[in-house]
Scaffold this motif. Structure first.
Motif, PDB file in Angstrom:
ATOM      1  N   THR A 154      23.716 -39.395  19.246  1.00 16.03           N
ATOM      2  CA  THR A 154      23.692 -38.159  18.462  1.00 16.03           C
ATOM      3  C   THR A 154      22.935 -38.297  17.152  1.00 16.03           C
ATOM      4  O   THR A 154      22.734 -37.308  16.445  1.00 16.03           O
ATOM      5  CB  THR A 154      25.125 -37.707  18.150  1.00 16.03           C
ATOM      6  OG1 THR A 154      25.787 -38.753  17.420  1.00 16.03           O
ATOM      7  CG2 THR A 154      25.894 -37.415  19.432  1.00 16.03           C
TER       8      THR A 154
ATOM      9  N   GLU B  26      23.916 -39.288  14.442  1.00 13.93           N
ATOM     10  CA  GLU B  26      24.756 -39.073  13.261  1.00 13.93           C
ATOM     11  C   GLU B  26      25.155 -40.407  12.657  1.00 13.93           C
ATOM     12  O   GLU B  26      24.992 -41.467  13.270  1.00 13.93           O
ATOM     13  CB  GLU B  26      26.004 -38.281  13.645  1.00 13.93           C
ATOM     14  CG  GLU B  26      26.932 -39.037  14.594  1.00 13.93           C
ATOM     15  CD  GLU B  26      28.045 -38.178  15.146  1.00 13.93           C
ATOM     16  OE1 GLU B  26      28.819 -37.639  14.334  1.00 13.93           O
ATOM     17  OE2 GLU B  26      28.140 -38.051  16.387  1.00 13.93           O
TER      18      GLU B  26
ATOM     19  N   ASN C 125      21.026 -36.367  23.598  1.00 13.69           N
ATOM     20  CA  ASN C 125      21.884 -35.933  22.497  1.00 13.69           C
ATOM     21  C   ASN C 125      22.656 -34.693  22.934  1.00 13.69           C
ATOM     22  O   ASN C 125      22.102 -33.586  22.956  1.00 13.69           O
ATOM     23  CB  ASN C 125      21.049 -35.643  21.250  1.00 13.69           C
ATOM     24  CG  ASN C 125      21.911 -35.367  20.018  1.00 13.69           C
ATOM     25  OD1 ASN C 125      23.077 -34.999  20.132  1.00 13.69           O
ATOM     26  ND2 ASN C 125      21.331 -35.536  18.837  1.00 13.69           N
ATOM     27  N   HIS C 126      23.921 -34.897  23.289  1.00 13.92           N
ATOM     28  CA  HIS C 126      24.705 -33.774  23.799  1.00 13.92           C
ATOM     29  C   HIS C 126      25.036 -32.754  22.718  1.00 13.92           C
ATOM     30  O   HIS C 126      25.456 -31.637  23.036  1.00 13.92           O
ATOM     31  CB  HIS C 126      26.002 -34.288  24.442  1.00 13.92           C
ATOM     32  CG  HIS C 126      27.011 -34.782  23.461  1.00 13.92           C
ATOM     33  ND1 HIS C 126      26.954 -36.031  22.895  1.00 13.92           N
ATOM     34  CD2 HIS C 126      28.114 -34.184  22.935  1.00 13.92           C
ATOM     35  CE1 HIS C 126      27.974 -36.193  22.073  1.00 13.92           C
ATOM     36  NE2 HIS C 126      28.694 -35.097  22.071  1.00 13.92           N
ATOM     37  N   GLN C 127      24.842 -33.107  21.451  1.00 13.65           N
ATOM     38  CA  GLN C 127      25.112 -32.159  20.373  1.00 13.65           C
ATOM     39  C   GLN C 127      23.951 -31.194  20.152  1.00 13.65           C
ATOM     40  O   GLN C 127      24.159 -30.085  19.650  1.00 13.65           O
ATOM     41  CB  GLN C 127      25.409 -32.910  19.081  1.00 13.65           C
ATOM     42  CG  GLN C 127      26.721 -33.674  19.092  1.00 13.65           C
ATOM     43  CD  GLN C 127      27.020 -34.369  17.783  1.00 13.65           C
ATOM     44  OE1 GLN C 127      26.120 -34.604  16.976  1.00 13.65           O
ATOM     45  NE2 GLN C 127      28.275 -34.721  17.559  1.00 13.65           N
ATOM     46  N   THR C 128      22.751 -31.599  20.480  1.00 11.85           N
ATOM     47  CA  THR C 128      21.573 -30.758  20.214  1.00 11.85           C
ATOM     48  C   THR C 128      20.877 -30.290  21.482  1.00 11.85           C
ATOM     49  O   THR C 128      20.080 -29.348  21.425  1.00 11.85           O
ATOM     50  CB  THR C 128      20.548 -31.517  19.351  1.00 11.85           C
ATOM     51  OG1 THR C 128      20.111 -32.687  20.045  1.00 11.85           O
ATOM     52  CG2 THR C 128      21.157 -31.926  18.016  1.00 11.85           C
ATOM     53  N   GLN C 129      21.138 -30.900  22.618  1.00 12.27           N
ATOM     54  CA  GLN C 129      20.487 -30.522  23.863  1.00 12.27           C
ATOM     55  C   GLN C 129      21.439 -29.718  24.738  1.00 12.27           C
ATOM     56  O   GLN C 129      22.643 -29.992  24.794  1.00 12.27           O
ATOM     57  CB  GLN C 129      20.025 -31.765  24.639  1.00 12.27           C
ATOM     58  CG  GLN C 129      18.876 -32.520  23.987  1.00 12.27           C
ATOM     59  CD  GLN C 129      18.503 -33.759  24.786  1.00 12.27           C
ATOM     60  OE1 GLN C 129      19.226 -34.748  24.782  1.00 12.27           O
ATOM     61  NE2 GLN C 129      17.385 -33.688  25.486  1.00 12.27           N
ATOM     62  N   SER C 130      20.876 -28.743  25.434  1.00  7.91           N
ATOM     63  CA  SER C 130      21.655 -27.978  26.404  1.00  7.91           C
ATOM     64  C   SER C 130      21.764 -28.767  27.700  1.00  7.91           C
ATOM     65  O   SER C 130      21.096 -29.791  27.885  1.00  7.91           O
ATOM     66  CB  SER C 130      20.966 -26.639  26.681  1.00  7.91           C
ATOM     67  OG  SER C 130      19.710 -26.868  27.322  1.00  7.91           O
TER      68      SER C 130
ATOM     69  N   GLU D 190      18.414 -28.972  29.250  1.00  3.94           N
ATOM     70  CA  GLU D 190      17.535 -29.947  28.596  1.00  3.94           C
ATOM     71  C   GLU D 190      17.921 -31.374  28.958  1.00  3.94           C
ATOM     72  O   GLU D 190      17.046 -32.244  29.138  1.00  3.94           O
ATOM     73  CB  GLU D 190      17.573 -29.740  27.082  1.00  3.94           C
ATOM     74  CG  GLU D 190      16.873 -28.463  26.641  1.00  3.94           C
ATOM     75  CD  GLU D 190      17.141 -28.120  25.183  1.00  3.94           C
ATOM     76  OE1 GLU D 190      16.273 -27.473  24.562  1.00  3.94           O
ATOM     77  OE2 GLU D 190      18.229 -28.486  24.676  1.00  3.94           O
TER      78      GLU D 190
END
Length: 472
Positions: free
Chosen positions: A344, A346, A415-420, A423
């Motif tokens: 992610t 982060e 990145n599961h927080q920013t990608q659908s 994606e």
């Protein structure tokens, strides 16, 4: 010669040590592995000889009085005083918040483990002690019995790097009212009790067995002995279904063993990844348990199981999706498999949850000291843990690992927080269909294969241990 390993009581620390221990034993040396009493059976299962230390019923992380990690405010004060940039702060947080706590577990003055290790070293008289990053008592034991000693680090060395930063910034730390060396502060009482001088060598070893492939490690002043990380994943029977070659591309999905013991759920990462895989013409083998799935039902093309040795499954795979753990990364490298690393991006800084436990909606992504799912639930403690730590939604070393993989063309970052979900699916398809990723995986394998194997390093350890004895 006699070789004593001092190991943290977790398979994430034991398994990377096993190939080197076996190489020494196969060369005719006597080898013993010392750890907490309750971990002896795990060591014995590797075919190596355990030395149980302390009460077998006690486990540091799931006791009634576990040590809590260092707080975010103190971690930031150090980082500010040292003038660390954003990337450097991540290595510092890993050392200060995550590695000092298990180190302190082993050095607790109210516990017998460190003293039992030293007593055993005095009796058995090893020629060499090899200890991991959290087992500084191993260095004290070596000094007490006159043995040579070395650390074995798993791909990069945040401890050695941080100690170099602390030494360089000592004046600034003192001016800020901070302890100039928190690791030395932990080791000092044990060293003084046994009349051992506290110096740099006691904290980082006489040398470091360094498993980092070129480009992944951190610069340190320590004396390094390069060592190829040979994956060892335990001994399990090969399943019948794994004996036949896959009929379509096989993907391994593994998100680690350690987090699922202490963190409920998977930050919605596992469901998103499985949804992304659902419509692909692939076979998925997912090493996930009920804590990670947290009620989610996998699609039909996914076979789930709690555990399968990576050295069994990865050679049959076209790709691996993983959490960025160093052991999984190295296993994938050894199997020439393109990698999709969950990261992610982060910060890994640990923070205390702002809500009170009554207000918090659930335990997803929350770490509570003294609790391990399936082993010791919160209600089994004498009282509910008062501190709830918010864990970053990624493995601690995911960013260095993903940067290494991506920069060498051996895979991609997920990145599961920013990608659908769409994606994520597109990224997975790209790795399966673009042959450049396989070429990248082959190139990393060649770098890994060129490193000295555990068998190659035995003669180096023999020579270094002899030199150390000659200097005594």
């Amino acid at each position: 010669m006699r070789v004593l390993f001092a190991i943290d009581p977790s398979i994430a620390h034991l398994y990377p040590m096993v190939p080197t221990a076996w190489a020494l034993q196969n060369a005719g040396h006597e080898v013993r592995l010392a750890s907490f009493g309750g971990f002896a059976d795990r060591i014995a299962a590797t075919g190596l000889t355990p030395v149980p230390l302390g009460d077998a019923s006690w486990a540091a992380r799931i006791s009634d009085d576990p040590l809590e990690p260092k707080g975010a405010e103190e971690a930031q004060r150090y980082a500010d005083a040292l003038g660390l940039n954003p990337e450097e702060r991540e290595y510092w947080y890993l050392f200060f918040q995550y590695l000092l706590t298990p180190t302190a577990d082993y050095l607790r003055p109210d516990r017998p483990e460190a003293h039992a290790l030293i007593d055993y070293a005095r009796t058995w008289r090893p020629d060499l002690v090899i200890w991991d990053l959290t087992q500084a008592a191993g260095a004290v034991a070596a000094r007490v019995c006159g043995a040579a000693h070395a650390r074995l680090v798993f791909a990069y060395d945040p401890s050695g790097w941080s100690l170099d930063r602390l030494a360089a910034g000592r004046d600034a730390l003192v001016a800020a009212g901070l302890d100039p060396n928190p690791l030395a502060a932990l080791v000092r009482p044990l060293a003084e009790r046994y009349g051992v001088e506290l110096d740099d060598e006691l904290l980082v070893g006489q040398w470091t067995l360094d498993t980092a492939p070129p480009g992944l490690g951190l610069p340190t002043r320590t004396r390094k002995v390069p060592l190829r990380y040979v994956p060892y994943n335990g001994a399990e029977p090969v399943p019948d279904w794994l004996r036949e070659p896959p009929q379509r591309p096989r993907i391994c999905l593994t998100l680690g063993e350690s987090y699922r013991r202490f963190i409920r759920g998977d930050w919605n990462r596992a469901p998103m990844l499985l949804d992304a895989l659902a419509d692909l013409d692939v076979e998925v083998v997912a090493t996930l348990n009920d804590v990670q799935l947290d009620g989610y039902t996998p699609p039909p093309n996914v076979r789930t199981m709690e555990y399968l040795p990576l050295n069994q499954i990865l050679p049959t795979c076209s790709a691996v999706i993983h959490h960025g753990g160093l052991g999984t990364f190295q296993a994938a490298v050894a199997s020439r498999v393109p990698q999709l690393v969950c990261d992610t991006l982060e910060s890994i800084m640990l923070r205390v949850e702002e809500e009170t436990p009554e207000e918090a909606p659930d335990d997803t992504g929350i770490y509570r000291s003294g609790v391990e799912y399936g082993v010791r639930e919160a209600e089994e403690r004498e009282q509910e843990p008062t501190v709830r730590w918010v864990m970053p939604a990624k493995k601690l070393e995911a960013t260095p690992v993903s940067n290494y993989v991506v920069s060498r063309g051996a895979g991609v970052r997920l990145n599961h927080q920013t990608q659908s979900v769409a994606e994520l699916r597109e990224s997975i398809e790209a790795v399966l269909t673009d042959p450049s990723y396989q070429r990248g995986a082959d190139a990393i394998y060649d770098v890994w294969r060129a490193m000295p194997s555990p068998n190659d390093v035995v003669s180096v350890l023999e020579s270094l241990a002899q030199d150390a004895r000659n200097r005594r």
